[in-house]
Design a protein around this motif. Structure first.
Motif, mmCIF file in Angstrom:
data_model
loop_
_atom_site.group_PDB
_atom_site.id
_atom_site.type_symbol
_atom_site.label_atom_id
_atom_site.label_comp_id
_atom_site.label_asym_id
_atom_site.label_seq_id
_atom_site.Cartn_x
_atom_site.Cartn_y
_atom_site.Cartn_z
ATOM 1 N N LEU A 212 0.816 -1.221 0.000
ATOM 2 C CA LEU A 212 0.000 0.000 0.000
ATOM 3 C C LEU A 212 0.851 1.273 0.000
ATOM 4 O O LEU A 212 0.305 2.386 -0.012
ATOM 5 C CB LEU A 212 -0.985 0.011 1.175
ATOM 6 C CG LEU A 212 -2.127 -1.009 1.066
ATOM 7 C CD1 LEU A 212 -3.043 -0.928 2.290
ATOM 8 C CD2 LEU A 212 -2.962 -0.807 -0.200
ATOM 9 N N LYS A 213 2.180 1.100 0.035
ATOM 10 C CA LYS A 213 3.141 2.203 -0.148
ATOM 11 C C LYS A 213 3.004 3.353 0.844
ATOM 12 O O LYS A 213 3.270 4.511 0.501
ATOM 13 C CB LYS A 213 3.061 2.749 -1.593
ATOM 14 C CG LYS A 213 3.545 1.766 -2.622
ATOM 15 C CD LYS A 213 5.043 1.521 -2.520
ATOM 16 C CE LYS A 213 5.485 0.380 -3.412
ATOM 17 N NZ LYS A 213 6.448 -0.513 -2.776
ATOM 18 N N ARG A 214 2.568 3.015 2.042
ATOM 19 C CA ARG A 214 2.583 4.031 3.106
ATOM 20 C C ARG A 214 2.579 3.328 4.456
ATOM 21 O O ARG A 214 2.216 2.148 4.553
ATOM 22 C CB ARG A 214 1.395 4.991 2.986
ATOM 23 C CG ARG A 214 0.036 4.340 3.209
ATOM 24 C CD ARG A 214 -1.067 5.384 3.282
ATOM 25 N NE ARG A 214 -2.360 4.753 3.502
ATOM 26 C CZ ARG A 214 -2.846 4.405 4.700
ATOM 27 N NH1 ARG A 214 -2.142 4.608 5.796
ATOM 28 N NH2 ARG A 214 -4.035 3.838 4.814
ATOM 29 N N GLU A 220 -5.600 3.554 12.531
ATOM 30 C CA GLU A 220 -5.949 2.366 11.729
ATOM 31 C C GLU A 220 -5.721 1.069 12.518
ATOM 32 O O GLU A 220 -6.379 0.057 12.263
ATOM 33 C CB GLU A 220 -5.146 2.378 10.425
ATOM 34 C CG GLU A 220 -5.596 3.512 9.518
ATOM 35 C CD GLU A 220 -4.736 3.694 8.284
ATOM 36 O OE1 GLU A 220 -5.313 3.853 7.199
ATOM 37 O OE2 GLU A 220 -3.497 3.692 8.395
ATOM 38 N N GLY A 245 -0.735 -3.129 5.733
ATOM 39 C CA GLY A 245 -0.693 -2.646 4.350
ATOM 40 C C GLY A 245 -0.247 -3.710 3.356
ATOM 41 O O GLY A 245 0.215 -3.393 2.264
ATOM 42 N N GLY A 246 -0.352 -4.971 3.772
ATOM 43 C CA GLY A 246 0.031 -6.079 2.894
ATOM 44 C C GLY A 246 1.499 -6.465 3.013
ATOM 45 O O GLY A 246 1.977 -7.356 2.303
#
Ligand code: NAD
Length: 249
Positions: A212-214, A220, A245-246
């Motif tokens: 997800l690049k963050r 969250e 984020g994976g």
């Protein structure tokens, strides 16, 4: 405040900053009365209490070293004296003392184990009797994806977080018949004081590994804790929910 946790009594360890503070805010916003522990800063605890009160919620700080079983018991006794029950425990307190194994001191090992793993034993043991009596309870332990994947330079931290996962599953099995759900949340990389110690290069290298690049926001992680604490999660126990984020899939 009204919400999914209206009338519930929650206890969060390490609640003055980072993920712990976000959890206190999320549970209070959902209607729970939240007690939280802090290690040293009464001022930070007072700020959290005031912020929650200003938002219409209820929160109270207790000074306690989560690594101390006596201190943990004292906090739980105070919560029971005040409210007569405890519905939700979030074991969040944790530290890092990173180093390659060759350079890791015995003290680095012992302190991480005491603060991250023994603290979970201390508070879970202290709440399990009242929760068993109530025939209900939700225990949520903050582990890390590092406890699943391992990480060079974090043998102590990864071992403590893997230990939390084994503990979570064992206690979930022990307490299931009393309608107590025990789960773990495994964050990936969340921007808090803990990760601010990393260099910009390390942060970029880590972010590049996240699909997800963050990085995650503390809210969250707290949102997943709030869900697991709610009656919507009544049929979930012994699980490790990754919020990364994976990164670790
Ligand atoms: P943080 O350093 O901002 O906050 C940790 C909190 O725990 C502080 O309030 C600290 O005072 C408290 N604490 C530590 N030891 C304690 C003790 N013995 N008694 C009482 N309080 C104690 O870090 P954070 O990032 O908010 O971390 C919270 C939890 O999330 C930790 O268990 C950490 O391992 C876990 N986690 C964080 C990340 C991340 O990327 N930040 C990732 C995975 C897991």
């Amino acid at each position: 405040m009204s919400g999914a946790l209206q009338g519930k009594i929650a206890l969060v360890t390490g609640g003055t900053r980072g993920i712990g503070r976000a959890v206190v805010e999320a549970l209070a916003a959902a209607g729970a009365s939240v007690d939280f522990t802090y290690l040293s800063s009464a001022q930070a605890a007072g700020e959290v209490e005031a912020a929650i009160a200003a938002a219409g919620g209820t929160a109270a700080g207790h000074q306690a070293d989560a690594a101390s079983s006596a201190a943990s018991l004292t906090v739980v006794e105070a919560v029971l004296k005040q409210h007569g029950r405890v519905d939700i425990l979030v074991n969040n307190a944790g530290i890092t003392r990173d180093n390659l194994l060759m350079r890791m001191s015995e003290d680095d090992w012992d302190r991480v184990m005491a603060n991250n793993l023994k603290s979970v034993f201390n508070f879970t043991k202290a709440v399990c009797r009242p929760m068993m009596g109530q025939r209900s309870g939700k225990i949520i332990n903050i582990t890390s994806i590092v406890g699943l994947t391992g990480n060079a330079g974090q043998a102590n931290y990864a071992a403590s977080k893997a230990g939390i996962i084994g503990f979570t599953k064992s206690v979930a099995k022990e307490l299931a018949s009393r309608n107590i759900q025990v789960n773990a949340v495994a964050p990936g990389y969340v921007e808090t004081d803990m990760t601010r110690k990393l260099t910009p290069e390390q942060t970029k290298a880590l972010t590049d590994l996240i699909p997800l690049k963050r990085t995650a926001r503390t809210a969250e992680i707290a949102a997943v804790v709030r869900f697991l604490a709610s009656s919507d999660a009544e049929y979930i126990t012994g699980q490790v929910i990754r919020v990364d984020g994976g990164m670790s899939m």
